[in-house]
Design a protein around this motif. Structure first.
Motif, mmCIF file in Angstrom:
data_model
loop_
_atom_site.group_PDB
_atom_site.id
_atom_site.type_symbol
_atom_site.label_atom_id
_atom_site.label_comp_id
_atom_site.label_asym_id
_atom_site.label_seq_id
_atom_site.Cartn_x
_atom_site.Cartn_y
_atom_site.Cartn_z
ATOM 1 N N CYS A 19 41.481 34.816 36.825
ATOM 2 C CA CYS A 19 40.228 35.063 37.534
ATOM 3 C C CYS A 19 39.382 36.104 36.805
ATOM 4 N N ALA A 20 39.948 37.288 36.564
ATOM 5 C CA ALA A 20 39.184 38.380 35.959
ATOM 6 C C ALA A 20 38.690 38.008 34.562
ATOM 7 N N GLN A 21 39.528 37.323 33.810
ATOM 8 C CA GLN A 21 39.119 36.904 32.469
ATOM 9 C C GLN A 21 37.911 35.973 32.535
ATOM 10 N N LYS B 108 48.056 43.611 32.023
ATOM 11 C CA LYS B 108 47.662 44.561 30.973
ATOM 12 C C LYS B 108 46.298 44.218 30.387
ATOM 13 N N SER B 109 45.988 42.936 30.299
ATOM 14 C CA SER B 109 44.716 42.524 29.707
ATOM 15 C C SER B 109 43.520 42.964 30.540
ATOM 16 N N GLN B 110 43.751 43.307 31.824
ATOM 17 C CA GLN B 110 42.659 43.706 32.707
ATOM 18 C C GLN B 110 42.795 45.157 33.170
ATOM 19 N N SER B 111 43.667 45.923 32.537
ATOM 20 C CA SER B 111 43.944 47.294 32.977
ATOM 21 C C SER B 111 42.792 48.252 32.692
#
Length: 379
Positions: free
Chosen positions: A170-172, A194-197
């Protein structure tokens, strides 16, 4: 996929029963399958260790709430019993019921895709060359009546612990669609991918529940930026086409009608229209709060509406859910319009909902036509 706090292994799983003659426990039976079929002493219920390992990597199942691995095993068992014409402990009628239960619990897979992660990954590479004209040809831009334009956005994603997480996808997709720093509103204990931290976040401990988290999150977006033109509230199972022209397109479209109001970027199968374009909703909106955009005026009015407070104050915590229903009631009672696109600009990718305990994003809970799929198919 999120790993449960108390991660199971085949050795610790309470549902694994060692087969009496197995070789060092390599073959066992599953007590959940046994409960459903009517006996756990059948050869057909033997489960290999590889299946147990896969099951332990998913959420812990029950006989009413099957994870995808148990569902696939049950499907095979039920099919076999039906082919035999039934067995003593499970006749054909019961086996057909089990087959239907298994089908309801299997995850949605798009043609040529393995899972929702593949859908998100593929859209990033395949939509880079999409233009505003491409998007407009599938979802025509209506003639403008409202003088107010959207240039200043405030975006939030509400999220909570799921048995199968969709937050990363979703965030990506949100960031690639043109909104680089959505705020994560985290309801309770859960790990952030981790990719959205790097995203700004607010965590509520202990968890409040879907409706109060949503209301507080919209309020916080307003308090962070009281002069935003649009407040976009997303749930963590929303998937955008991953091309930055989505934001540009919406800035050309909003607002719809004569006055700023509320826009759902998601259109469930239930609301799908024959004619492509933007439509004003008539009646009680009930199918999905996946992706709503509030005008500044609508956000203020909703946040101060007695409907919001009265709903939360309902007895026995009945006011913890039904975000979509309450937005619909607000629209009906105030005359603030809700517009929505058909085909849908957003897909609902939650394989298992935090609200519907035993239901997946299928049928009316899913967009029948998703603009991202149509854009890919045209290439």
């Amino acid at each position: 996929m999120e790993i449960p706090l108390n991660h199971r292994t085949p050795e610790t799983c309470p549902h694994r029963r060692h087969w009496p003659d197995s070789n060092h426990g390599a073959i066992a039976c599953c007590s959940i399958l046994g409960e459903l079929v009517g006996s756990d002493c059948l050869d057909r219920l033997q489960v290999g260790r590889d299946a147990c390992l896969a099951c332990c990597d998913s959420f812990e199942p029950t006989s009413k709430d099957l994870n995808p691995i148990i569902a696939s095993l049950l499907y095979a068992v039920a099919e076999g019993i039906i082919a035999e014409g039934g067995i003593e402990v499970c006749d054909v009628a019961r086996s057909k019921e089990l087959l239907q239960q298994a089908e309801r619990s299997l995850p949605i897979v798009a043609p040529g895709e393995d899972d929702i992660a593949d859908i998100a990954r593929s859209s990033a590479s395949q939509l880079k060359s999409i233009t505003l004209n491409d998007l407009g040809s599938l979802l025509p831009v209506p003639s403008r009546e409202c003088a107010t334009r959207v240039r200043r956005w405030s975006v939030g994603i509400t999220t909570s612990r799921r048995r199968i997480s969709t937050l990363e996808q979703c965030a990506q997709s949100v960031r690639r669609a043109g909104w680089e720093e959505p705020v994560l509103f985290i309801d309770g204990e859960m790990e952030i991918p981790k990719s959205q931290s790097d995203l700004p976040s607010c965590r509520r401990i202990p968890a409040l529940g879907a409706f109060p988290n949503y209301a507080l999150s919209l309020m916080e977006l307003f308090m962070r930026d009281p002069h935003a033109d649009a407040y976009m509230m997303l749930q963590d199972d929303a998937l955008f086409p991953e091309t930055s022209v989505v934001r540009q397109y919406l800035e050309d479209v909003l607002w719809l009608g004569k006055t700023p109001g509320i826009v759902s970027l998601y259109c469930s199968t239930e609301y799908q229209q024959q004619d492509a374009g933007w439509h004003r909703f008539n009646g009680p909106w009930v199918w999905g709060a996946v992706a709503f955009v509030f005008s500044n005026e609508a956000a203020r009015a909703w946040l101060t509406s007695p409907l919001v407070y009265n709903h939360r104050a309902m007895a026995n915590d009945q006011g913890l859910s039904k975000i979509d229903v309450m937005i619909g009631l607000f629209s009906q009672s105030t005359g603030v319009p809700i517009h929505y696109p058909s085909p849908s600009l957003v897909q609902h990718i939650g394989t298992i909902s935090t609200i519907w305990q035993f239901a997946r994003a299928v049928n009316a809970r899913k967009a029948g036509q998703f603009i991202g799929d149509l854009l890919r198919s045209d290439e």
